[in-house]
Design a protein around this motif. Structure first.
Motif, PDB file in Angstrom:
ATOM      1  N   ASN A 191      -6.624  31.261 -76.357  1.00  0.00           N
ATOM      2  CA  ASN A 191      -5.828  30.105 -76.790  1.00  0.00           C
ATOM      3  C   ASN A 191      -4.434  30.446 -77.295  1.00  0.00           C
ATOM      4  O   ASN A 191      -3.695  29.549 -77.703  1.00  0.00           O
ATOM      5  CB  ASN A 191      -6.588  29.328 -77.870  1.00  0.00           C
ATOM      6  CG  ASN A 191      -7.760  28.565 -77.286  1.00  0.00           C
ATOM      7  OD1 ASN A 191      -7.658  27.948 -76.238  1.00  0.00           O
ATOM      8  ND2 ASN A 191      -8.901  28.618 -77.967  1.00  0.00           N
ATOM      9  N   CYS A 192      -4.081  31.715 -77.259  1.00  0.00           N
ATOM     10  CA  CYS A 192      -2.720  32.107 -77.639  1.00  0.00           C
ATOM     11  C   CYS A 192      -2.228  33.286 -76.809  1.00  0.00           C
ATOM     12  O   CYS A 192      -1.252  33.169 -76.071  1.00  0.00           O
ATOM     13  CB  CYS A 192      -2.641  32.437 -79.131  1.00  0.00           C
ATOM     14  SG  CYS A 192      -0.972  32.805 -79.713  1.00  0.00           S
ATOM     15  N   ILE A 193      -2.914  34.420 -76.910  1.00  0.00           N
ATOM     16  CA  ILE A 193      -2.436  35.638 -76.248  1.00  0.00           C
ATOM     17  C   ILE A 193      -2.311  35.443 -74.737  1.00  0.00           C
ATOM     18  O   ILE A 193      -1.315  35.844 -74.124  1.00  0.00           O
ATOM     19  CB  ILE A 193      -3.374  36.825 -76.559  1.00  0.00           C
ATOM     20  CG1 ILE A 193      -3.406  37.087 -78.064  1.00  0.00           C
ATOM     21  CG2 ILE A 193      -2.929  38.082 -75.814  1.00  0.00           C
ATOM     22  CD1 ILE A 193      -4.470  38.077 -78.504  1.00  0.00           C
ATOM     23  N   ALA A 194      -3.300  34.801 -74.135  1.00  0.00           N
ATOM     24  CA  ALA A 194      -3.270  34.596 -72.682  1.00  0.00           C
ATOM     25  C   ALA A 194      -2.061  33.771 -72.255  1.00  0.00           C
ATOM     26  O   ALA A 194      -1.466  34.009 -71.191  1.00  0.00           O
ATOM     27  CB  ALA A 194      -4.559  33.907 -72.227  1.00  0.00           C
ATOM     28  N   HIS A 195      -1.684  32.777 -73.069  1.00  0.00           N
ATOM     29  CA  HIS A 195      -0.532  31.935 -72.733  1.00  0.00           C
ATOM     30  C   HIS A 195       0.760  32.752 -72.751  1.00  0.00           C
ATOM     31  O   HIS A 195       1.649  32.542 -71.918  1.00  0.00           O
ATOM     32  CB  HIS A 195      -0.426  30.774 -73.720  1.00  0.00           C
ATOM     33  CG  HIS A 195      -1.675  29.953 -73.835  1.00  0.00           C
ATOM     34  ND1 HIS A 195      -2.518  29.724 -72.772  1.00  0.00           N
ATOM     35  CD2 HIS A 195      -2.228  29.304 -74.891  1.00  0.00           C
ATOM     36  CE1 HIS A 195      -3.531  28.967 -73.168  1.00  0.00           C
ATOM     37  NE2 HIS A 195      -3.373  28.713 -74.447  1.00  0.00           N
ATOM     38  N   LEU A 196       0.845  33.671 -73.698  1.00  0.00           N
ATOM     39  CA  LEU A 196       2.031  34.523 -73.780  1.00  0.00           C
ATOM     40  C   LEU A 196       2.077  35.517 -72.619  1.00  0.00           C
ATOM     41  O   LEU A 196       3.148  35.815 -72.080  1.00  0.00           O
ATOM     42  CB  LEU A 196       2.050  35.271 -75.114  1.00  0.00           C
ATOM     43  CG  LEU A 196       1.949  34.392 -76.370  1.00  0.00           C
ATOM     44  CD1 LEU A 196       1.968  35.257 -77.623  1.00  0.00           C
ATOM     45  CD2 LEU A 196       3.069  33.364 -76.409  1.00  0.00           C
TER      46      LEU A 196
END
Length: 405
Positions: free
Chosen positions: A118-123
């Motif tokens: 929910n955060c790292i993958a988006h970055l």
């Protein structure tokens, strides 16, 4: 002419086997003149097809027969999304639109558990996109609960700064797995989504960024078919089942505790898809909300009254007595969470107001749609699904205990 904008566009879609993702696949493939749709799938193509067969069994053939779908094996939480170098090269040279619908809405996960998807993958995805030579649009799906730290009142279509330095907060979470801000949010999932918004919007990227924040998603009005939406992907349905299985924290107790005048923010999944795709076509950047004001804004009291009106007689008692396992989020945990975050938010949707007058696959003009009749059919279908679960559980138990009556 928003539909015509999609002619010849090459789309890369993540989260395609999810609830919103499946709806987007259907619309992109069958209703819009896209040229190609790259779909990121984890595990195998067969698993993706099985997921679609489960969620939209009568529509899968229509989607595949367009010849637009190109499956790419990968994993959002891996470097370069787990893609082969050859596939990365294809995406870099061909893709004009990226829609990031990947995520994990599980509320029971810790911050350390929810951060990777929910955060790292988006970055990771955003970093990869800087090398896409044909990219025109990037849509990132967030959630209105990314702003659940706000008090009652209007929630505008903007990023609300919370951290002195989002990058430093991100680094601290990576090291410790914790944050001093966690309790300000409805769930760690919401914090991770908010941090992702901040980092994406502050990043020095070469492409424009559109962030769409849906509220709670409900079954579809029309696409891919009426009442589309897997049971586990409709938050309100999961919440009802969690509460029904606990006599102390049931819906009747919740009704006594919650302010009935607070808005219950839900919107059908296909309306979210229309908002997303319409703003992609229009070239919108920044934050856009997809909330109940674009469909039917009901209070919690009105929602519960409708459920009582249309639920089959005796269904609450039957389900409560039998019990249905809903995972590791307990009724007391959920009860406390919803008490704390049942705030009187006014989720502003001004940037999409014009779509309510627009018909077609990207418009929100619902013509002769009857919201109450739709809710009736939805409630009846939910009861049917729950009764089937009870029957299956009873049959399974009887195999181990043949003398059960």
């Amino acid at each position: 002419m928003e539909v015509e904008w999609f002619r010849g566009q090459v789309v890369f879609l993540t989260g395609a086997t999810g609830n919103l993702g499946g709806c987007l696949v259907y619309k992109l493939a069958t209703q819009l003149p896209t040229a190609k749709i790259f779909v990121l799938v984890r595990g195998s193509v067969q698993k993706a097809l099985e997921a679609w067969e489960q969620s939209m069994p009568e529509q899968v053939e229509d989607v595949i027969s367009t010849g637009k779908i190109q499956f790419l094996l990968g994993d959002m939480i891996q470097p370069n999304l787990g893609l082969s170098s050859a596939n990365v090269s294809r995406l870099c040279n061909e893709v004009t639109v990226v829609i990031n619908a990947a995520g994990d809405i599980a509320l029971s996960r810790s911050l350390a558990e929810t951060m990777p998807i929910n955060c790292i993958a988006h970055l990771t995805l955003a970093g990869l996109l800087d090398s896409f030579t044909q990219l025109k649009r990037f849509l990132h799906i967030s959630t209105t609960y990314a702003t659940s730290f706000l008090p009652d009142g209007v929630v505008k279509e903007q990023i609300y700064p919370l951290y002195e330095d989002p990058v430093e907060e991100f680094r601290k979470i990576l090291v410790t797995g914790e944050s001093s801000y966690t309790k300000k949010f409805a769930a760690p999932y919401a914090l991770a989504k908010h941090l992702a918004e901040c980092l994406l919007s502050n990043g020095d990227h070469k492409f424009p960024i559109l962030i769409v924040r849906p509220c709670l998603i409900s079954p579809a009005i029309e696409d891919p078919y009426p009442l589309y939406g897997s049971d586990g992907a409709i938050p309100a349905h999961s919440f009802i089942q969690i509460l029904l299985k606990d006599s102390e924290y049931g819906p009747l107790q919740l009704e006594k505790e919650l302010p009935s005048q607070v808005t219950s923010n839900e919107i059908p999944v296909d309306l979210v898809a229309r908002v997303c795709l319409a703003h992609v076509a229009q070239g919108t950047t920044g934050v856009v909300h997809a909330s109940a004001d674009l469909y039917m804004a009901r209070t919690i009291g009105e929602l519960l009254e409708l459920m009582h009106r249309y639920a089959p007689p005796g269904s609450e008692d039957r389900i409560r007595k039998a019990g249905i396992d809903q995972g590791d989020l307990t009724a007391p945990d959920f009860f406390n969470m919803i008490q704390q975050f049942a705030r009187n938010w006014k989720i502003e949707c001004a940037r999409s107001a014009h779509l309510k007058k627009l018909p077609g696959p990207l418009g929100l003009d619902l013509a002769d749609h009857d919201p109450e009749d739709f809710f009736r059919r939805r409630t009846e279908l939910l009861a049917k699904v729950l009764f089937e679960k009870l029957d299956n559980a009873t049959q399974a138990a009887s195999k181990f205990h043949p003398n059960m009556s």
